[in-house]
Scaffold this motif. Structure first.
Motif, PDB file in Angstrom:
ATOM      1  N   TYR A 263       0.807  -1.148   0.094  1.00 40.09           N
ATOM      2  CA  TYR A 263       0.051  -0.017  -0.171  1.00 40.09           C
ATOM      3  C   TYR A 263       0.793   1.250  -0.154  1.00 40.09           C
ATOM      4  O   TYR A 263       1.869   1.324   0.658  1.00 40.09           O
ATOM      5  CB  TYR A 263      -0.915   0.077   1.261  1.00 40.09           C
ATOM      6  N   THR A 264       0.523   2.331  -0.540  1.00 40.69           N
ATOM      7  CA  THR A 264       0.895   3.683  -0.652  1.00 40.69           C
ATOM      8  C   THR A 264       0.041   4.656  -1.110  1.00 40.69           C
ATOM      9  O   THR A 264      -1.124   4.385  -1.829  1.00 40.69           O
ATOM     10  CB  THR A 264       2.284   3.591  -1.665  1.00 40.69           C
ATOM     11  N   THR A 265       0.209   5.818  -0.674  1.00 44.49           N
ATOM     12  CA  THR A 265       1.179   6.503   0.188  1.00 44.49           C
ATOM     13  C   THR A 265       0.472   6.556   1.457  1.00 44.49           C
ATOM     14  O   THR A 265      -0.602   7.029   1.906  1.00 44.49           O
ATOM     15  CB  THR A 265       1.765   7.712  -0.473  1.00 44.49           C
ATOM     16  N   SER A 266       1.347   6.780   2.657  1.00 41.73           N
ATOM     17  CA  SER A 266       0.768   6.816   4.066  1.00 41.73           C
ATOM     18  C   SER A 266       1.272   7.756   4.719  1.00 41.73           C
ATOM     19  O   SER A 266       2.146   8.603   4.300  1.00 41.73           O
ATOM     20  CB  SER A 266       1.419   5.428   4.940  1.00 41.73           C
ATOM     21  N   HIS A 267       0.440   8.124   5.776  1.00 44.02           N
ATOM     22  CA  HIS A 267       0.929   9.270   6.520  1.00 44.02           C
ATOM     23  C   HIS A 267       1.135   9.023   7.930  1.00 44.02           C
ATOM     24  O   HIS A 267       0.394   7.985   8.554  1.00 44.02           O
ATOM     25  CB  HIS A 267      -0.362  10.242   6.603  1.00 44.02           C
ATOM     26  N   PRO A 268       2.068   9.568   8.558  1.00 38.53           N
ATOM     27  CA  PRO A 268       2.453   8.927   9.766  1.00 38.53           C
ATOM     28  C   PRO A 268       1.515   9.246  10.844  1.00 38.53           C
ATOM     29  O   PRO A 268       1.382   8.030  11.709  1.00 38.53           O
ATOM     30  CB  PRO A 268       3.819  10.085  10.387  1.00 38.53           C
ATOM     31  N   ASN A 269       0.456   9.920  10.897  1.00 36.26           N
ATOM     32  CA  ASN A 269      -0.521  10.153  11.897  1.00 36.26           C
ATOM     33  C   ASN A 269      -1.609   9.056  11.516  1.00 36.26           C
ATOM     34  O   ASN A 269      -2.360   9.032  12.586  1.00 36.26           O
ATOM     35  CB  ASN A 269      -1.118  11.650  11.730  1.00 36.26           C
ATOM     36  N   ASP A 270      -1.715   8.392  10.537  1.00 36.54           N
ATOM     37  CA  ASP A 270      -2.761   7.487  10.377  1.00 36.54           C
ATOM     38  C   ASP A 270      -2.169   5.984  10.614  1.00 36.54           C
ATOM     39  O   ASP A 270      -2.832   5.001   9.919  1.00 36.54           O
ATOM     40  CB  ASP A 270      -3.307   7.484   8.975  1.00 36.54           C
ATOM     41  N   MET A 271      -0.962   5.716  10.882  1.00 34.26           N
ATOM     42  CA  MET A 271      -0.114   4.379  11.191  1.00 34.26           C
ATOM     43  C   MET A 271      -0.862   3.908  12.341  1.00 34.26           C
ATOM     44  O   MET A 271      -0.356   3.814  13.367  1.00 34.26           O
ATOM     45  CB  MET A 271       1.257   4.614  11.161  1.00 34.26           C
ATOM     46  N   SER A 272      -1.760   3.104  12.184  1.00 38.90           N
ATOM     47  CA  SER A 272      -2.811   2.611  13.611  1.00 38.90           C
ATOM     48  C   SER A 272      -2.166   1.298  14.192  1.00 38.90           C
ATOM     49  O   SER A 272      -1.373   0.659  13.434  1.00 38.90           O
ATOM     50  CB  SER A 272      -3.960   2.263  13.043  1.00 38.90           C
ATOM     51  N   ASP A 273      -2.449   0.928  15.334  1.00 37.12           N
ATOM     52  CA  ASP A 273      -1.932  -0.136  15.982  1.00 37.12           C
ATOM     53  C   ASP A 273      -2.188  -1.287  15.109  1.00 37.12           C
ATOM     54  O   ASP A 273      -1.421  -2.229  15.224  1.00 37.12           O
ATOM     55  CB  ASP A 273      -2.468  -0.243  17.393  1.00 37.12           C
ATOM     56  N   ASP A 274      -3.561  -1.628  14.751  1.00 40.16           N
ATOM     57  CA  ASP A 274      -3.906  -2.817  13.855  1.00 40.16           C
ATOM     58  C   ASP A 274      -3.036  -2.835  12.676  1.00 40.16           C
ATOM     59  O   ASP A 274      -2.993  -3.892  12.332  1.00 40.16           O
ATOM     60  CB  ASP A 274      -5.470  -2.924  13.857  1.00 40.16           C
ATOM     61  N   LEU A 275      -2.780  -1.848  12.081  1.00 41.18           N
ATOM     62  CA  LEU A 275      -1.833  -2.076  10.892  1.00 41.18           C
ATOM     63  C   LEU A 275      -0.541  -2.332  11.296  1.00 41.18           C
ATOM     64  O   LEU A 275      -0.113  -3.165  10.568  1.00 41.18           O
ATOM     65  CB  LEU A 275      -1.983  -0.649   9.976  1.00 41.18           C
ATOM     66  N   ILE A 276      -0.114  -1.816  12.254  1.00 43.47           N
ATOM     67  CA  ILE A 276       1.349  -2.138  12.568  1.00 43.47           C
ATOM     68  C   ILE A 276       1.419  -3.650  12.973  1.00 43.47           C
ATOM     69  O   ILE A 276       2.162  -4.554  12.809  1.00 43.47           O
ATOM     70  CB  ILE A 276       2.020  -1.488  13.815  1.00 43.47           C
ATOM     71  N   ALA A 277       0.385  -4.284  13.652  1.00 42.38           N
ATOM     72  CA  ALA A 277       0.084  -5.513  14.015  1.00 42.38           C
ATOM     73  C   ALA A 277      -0.134  -6.343  12.900  1.00 42.38           C
ATOM     74  O   ALA A 277       0.608  -7.751  12.972  1.00 42.38           O
ATOM     75  CB  ALA A 277      -0.783  -5.780  15.084  1.00 42.38           C
ATOM     76  N   ALA A 278      -0.697  -5.936  11.825  1.00 40.61           N
ATOM     77  CA  ALA A 278      -1.026  -6.736  10.653  1.00 40.61           C
ATOM     78  C   ALA A 278       0.497  -6.849   9.994  1.00 40.61           C
ATOM     79  O   ALA A 278       0.463  -8.033   9.322  1.00 40.61           O
ATOM     80  CB  ALA A 278      -1.874  -5.993   9.779  1.00 40.61           C
ATOM     81  N   HIS A 279       1.311  -6.122   9.959  1.00 42.31           N
ATOM     82  CA  HIS A 279       2.741  -6.232   9.346  1.00 42.31           C
ATOM     83  C   HIS A 279       3.348  -7.428  10.022  1.00 42.31           C
ATOM     84  O   HIS A 279       4.032  -8.256   9.584  1.00 42.31           O
ATOM     85  CB  HIS A 279       3.631  -5.125   9.392  1.00 42.31           C
ATOM     86  N   ALA A 280       3.001  -7.758  11.442  1.00 36.56           N
ATOM     87  CA  ALA A 280       3.749  -8.805  12.281  1.00 36.56           C
ATOM     88  C   ALA A 280       2.785  -9.986  11.865  1.00 36.56           C
ATOM     89  O   ALA A 280       3.613 -11.383  11.755  1.00 36.56           O
ATOM     90  CB  ALA A 280       3.586  -8.459  13.550  1.00 36.56           C
ATOM     91  N   GLU A 281       1.539 -10.296  11.699  1.00 39.94           N
ATOM     92  CA  GLU A 281       0.924 -11.345  11.558  1.00 39.94           C
ATOM     93  C   GLU A 281       0.481 -11.774  10.328  1.00 39.94           C
ATOM     94  O   GLU A 281       0.309 -12.895  10.033  1.00 39.94           O
ATOM     95  CB  GLU A 281      -0.394 -11.073  12.509  1.00 39.94           C
ATOM     96  N   LEU A 282       0.390 -10.771   9.228  1.00 40.99           N
ATOM     97  CA  LEU A 282      -0.135 -11.144   7.978  1.00 40.99           C
ATOM     98  C   LEU A 282       0.957 -11.365   6.960  1.00 40.99           C
ATOM     99  O   LEU A 282       1.636 -10.351   6.458  1.00 40.99           O
ATOM    100  CB  LEU A 282      -1.076 -10.007   7.538  1.00 40.99           C
ATOM    101  N   ASP A 283       1.307 -12.672   6.652  1.00 41.81           N
ATOM    102  CA  ASP A 283       2.355 -13.032   5.422  1.00 41.81           C
ATOM    103  C   ASP A 283       2.272 -12.154   4.509  1.00 41.81           C
ATOM    104  O   ASP A 283       3.001 -12.037   3.611  1.00 41.81           O
ATOM    105  CB  ASP A 283       2.303 -14.596   5.407  1.00 41.81           C
TER     106      ASP A 283
END
Length: 482
Positions: A253-273
């Motif tokens: 995905y692109t383009t992102s804003h730092p203020n919208d980088m949510s907890d569940d999105l960060i967690a998805a990077h760890a969990e979703l291959d």
């Protein structure tokens, strides 16, 4: 900048379409969808505007030079159009679409009489109707309002083209109002497509062989489209739903804003291959003072903290960014703060530009505009550091086994070119029979802009190997007081 072509339906009269695309990936997506809209009218591809019946320039308004390139291209098209008319070779319809069309439509029509119609980025679905009207009278300008829902509802369900990767717009517009940016004025307020609509388009792409999707939006991680339960979704939940579609193996995905980088999105990077370990997260400047002047609504420490959290969740995350040098009032100290941020974050790739005043934005009238020669010198210094980091990151992949999605044939014999999880181009010999497949590749070497690899045939190879975290991207950031 790229060219996008349409394919006609069988049995229809052939008319020739040429689309020239400027700017961002969202414009590439829009050009593909314009070709889809025009395909039922019998438009077929042409490699050049010389023999085109319909020429569309799909424009970008981010920087001044981009707009001037459009006017230069229109001058060439005017000469071509007149020559064709004088030679009795038939007419040529010229349209300007996209963000320059939205911002400067009346000026385009005044400045270049060869232009037949101007279409904003939210109105290109009306091209068939506009063509019919333009055949009777020149001078149509449409698209000053912002109604993306109408556009997406009107687009054909089927998409043309081929390939194993595709762009998919899920969000449009921006509510951030950075002082240097025209996007809120040319694309409108933030709006997200419903989850069901995104999934339907993704399934159609998977059915035609697409294996990697890049989700697009001006602020894509602000996605909040309506879910099946009627409540707003998040980009993370959308990514999980997309990963359940058979055939869709990779999501970016692109383009992102730092203020919208949510907890569940960060967690998805760890969990979703399926969610690739590559993140484009623009910061624009490393100076708190300039970030305030830019109205970015975050400071450097918040950005550092965010990077820490992302790398804690996905240690091999490769980061990309955007940087502006020469913003009004930028001092040597401000620029050094940017250099310091780049050194500490360590980017795998980045885009950097000299500030370009855009009419109608607050920054265009700010005092203390930076001298061009100073801005150029700073850009050269910054780009040298970014290039050093990019090369180091690519070289750090040597010896690793990476899953590579092969996309197309290479230039030499049976060579094929694919993409690593980190979006690097990977060149592999004797692999053209693997196009469309994800295959483990041993990386032999890394260069400035690409990797060289070789096939391995052991079934024990770790297809999803993440390997040891490279010092090029994974060392912890030093803490800094707010």
């Amino acid at each position: 900048m790229s060219d996008t072509l349409a394919h006609p339906k069988a049995g229809q009269a052939t008319k020739r379409l040429f689309i020239k695309t400027y700017g961002c990936q969202m414009n590439v997506y829009d050009s593909e969808r314009m070709a889809d809209v025009l395909r039922p009218l019998g438009y077929a591809p042409t490699e050049t505007p010389d023999d085109a019946d319909f020429v569309i320039l799909n424009t970008c308004h981010i920087r001044e030079k981009a707009a001037e390139k459009v006017y230069s291209e229109l001058g060439k098209l005017r000469v071509l159009k007149e020559a064709r008319g004088e030679a009795g070779q038939g007419g040529m319809t010229i349209a300007v679409a996209g963000c320059v069309a939205q911002a400067e439509g009346e000026e385009i029509m005044r400045r270049q009489p060869a232009v037949d119609l101007v279409v904003g980025p939210q109105a290109y679905h009306q091209l068939p109707e506009l063509l019919t009207r333009t055949a009777r009278a020149r001078g149509e300008r449409i698209g000053a309002d912002f109604a993306p829902v109408d556009k997406f509802d009107a687009l054909p369900a089927a998409r043309g083209g081929d390939g194993v990767t595709a762009f998919l717009t899920v969000q449009e517009g921006c509510d951030k109002f950075c002082t240097f940016c025209v996007v809120p004025y040319t694309r409108g307020a933030e709006w997200s497509r419903p989850v069901a609509a995104v999934l339907n388009e993704a399934r159609a792409l998977a059915d035609r062989g697409v294996r990697e999707l890049t989700l697009l939006g001006q602020n894509v991680n602000a996605y909040d489209g309506e879910g099946a339960d009627g409540n707003p979704s998040t980009l993370a939940r959308l990514a999980y739903a997309l990963a359940d579609i058979p055939g869709i193996d990779r999501i970016r995905y692109t383009t992102s804003h730092p203020n919208d980088m949510s907890d569940d999105l960060i967690a998805a990077h760890a969990e979703l291959d399926a969610l690739m370990p590559y993140l484009h997260l623009p910061v624009q400047s490393g100076s708190d003072r300039l970030l305030r002047l830019m109205n970015r609504k975050h400071g450097r420490q918040k950005y550092f903290d965010l990077i820490e959290r992302i790398r804690a969740a996905r240690p091999d995350m490769a980061l990309s960014g955007d940087f502006i040098v020469g913003f009004p009032g930028e001092t040597d100290r401000d620029f050094e703060d940017t250099m310091d941020l780049v050194r500490r974050v360590r980017y795998a790739s980045a885009f950097s530009f000299i500030y370009s005043p855009r009419p109608g934005t607050p920054a265009a009238t700010m005092a203390a505009q930076v001298a061009p020669e100073v801005a150029k010198a700073r850009l050269h210094t910054l780009q040298a550091l970014l290039l050093e980091q990019q090369t180091a990151f690519n070289q750090s992949q040597a010896g690793r086994i990476l899953p590579v999605l092969f996309e197309k044939k290479g230039r030499h014999g049976a060579q094929a070119i694919g993409r690593s999880p980190y979006l690097q181009s990977v060149h592999v010999d004797d692999a053209d029979h693997l196009i469309g497949q994800i295959v483990p590749v041993e990386i032999v070497s890394g260069q400035q802009n690409s990797l060289a690899g070789r096939l391995i045939h052991s079934q024990a190879a770790h297809l999803q190997q993440r390997g040891a975290v490279s010092q090029a991207i994974g060392a912890p950031l030093r803490s800094e007081a707010p």
